[in-house]
Design a protein around this motif. Sequence first.
Motif, short mmCIF file in Angstrom:
data_model
loop_
_atom_site.label_atom_id
_atom_site.label_comp_id
_atom_site.label_asym_id
_atom_site.label_seq_id
_atom_site.Cartn_x
_atom_site.Cartn_y
_atom_site.Cartn_z
N PHE A 201 0.82 -1.20 0.00
CA PHE A 201 0.00 0.00 0.00
C PHE A 201 0.86 1.26 0.00
N TYR A 202 2.02 1.22 0.63
CA TYR A 202 2.95 2.35 0.57
C TYR A 202 3.39 2.55 -0.87
N ILE B 265 -2.43 -7.08 -6.60
CA ILE B 265 -3.15 -6.99 -5.34
C ILE B 265 -3.97 -5.70 -5.29
N ILE B 266 -3.37 -4.61 -5.70
CA ILE B 266 -4.05 -3.31 -5.69
C ILE B 266 -5.09 -3.23 -6.80
N MET C 39 -5.15 -6.26 -14.97
CA MET C 39 -4.32 -7.23 -14.27
C MET C 39 -2.99 -7.51 -14.95
N ASN C 40 -2.93 -7.35 -16.27
CA ASN C 40 -1.68 -7.62 -16.98
C ASN C 40 -0.95 -6.34 -17.38
N ASN D 166 -13.56 -1.73 -5.06
CA ASN D 166 -12.98 -1.00 -3.93
C ASN D 166 -13.67 -1.31 -2.59
N ASP D 167 -13.95 -2.60 -2.37
CA ASP D 167 -14.56 -3.00 -1.09
C ASP D 167 -13.57 -3.74 -0.19
N ASN D 168 -12.29 -3.71 -0.54
CA ASN D 168 -11.21 -4.36 0.21
C ASN D 168 -11.31 -5.87 0.23
#
Length: 75
Positions: free
Chosen positions: A3-4, A49-50, A20-21, A56-58
Amino acid sequence: GVFYWFEQLKNIEPFLIGDMNLDFNINIADIVILSSIIIQDIAPTNSQIILSDVNNDNVVDILDIILLIDIILSD
């Protein structure tokens, strides 16, 4: 951590959530990769992962795949 890295790059590097690619297109290849990540067939990279949490619901799940399909069909 991841996340950083994302926070540092999101303002200077272009990206598309769901790509994704990292080819700057949302298409069936992204759905295949996301599906493989969800069923744990492949391990995601840090960027995946991001970019995989499309709604955007984690949580990365079938709802993200459905949203990717909707994005493709609306283009």
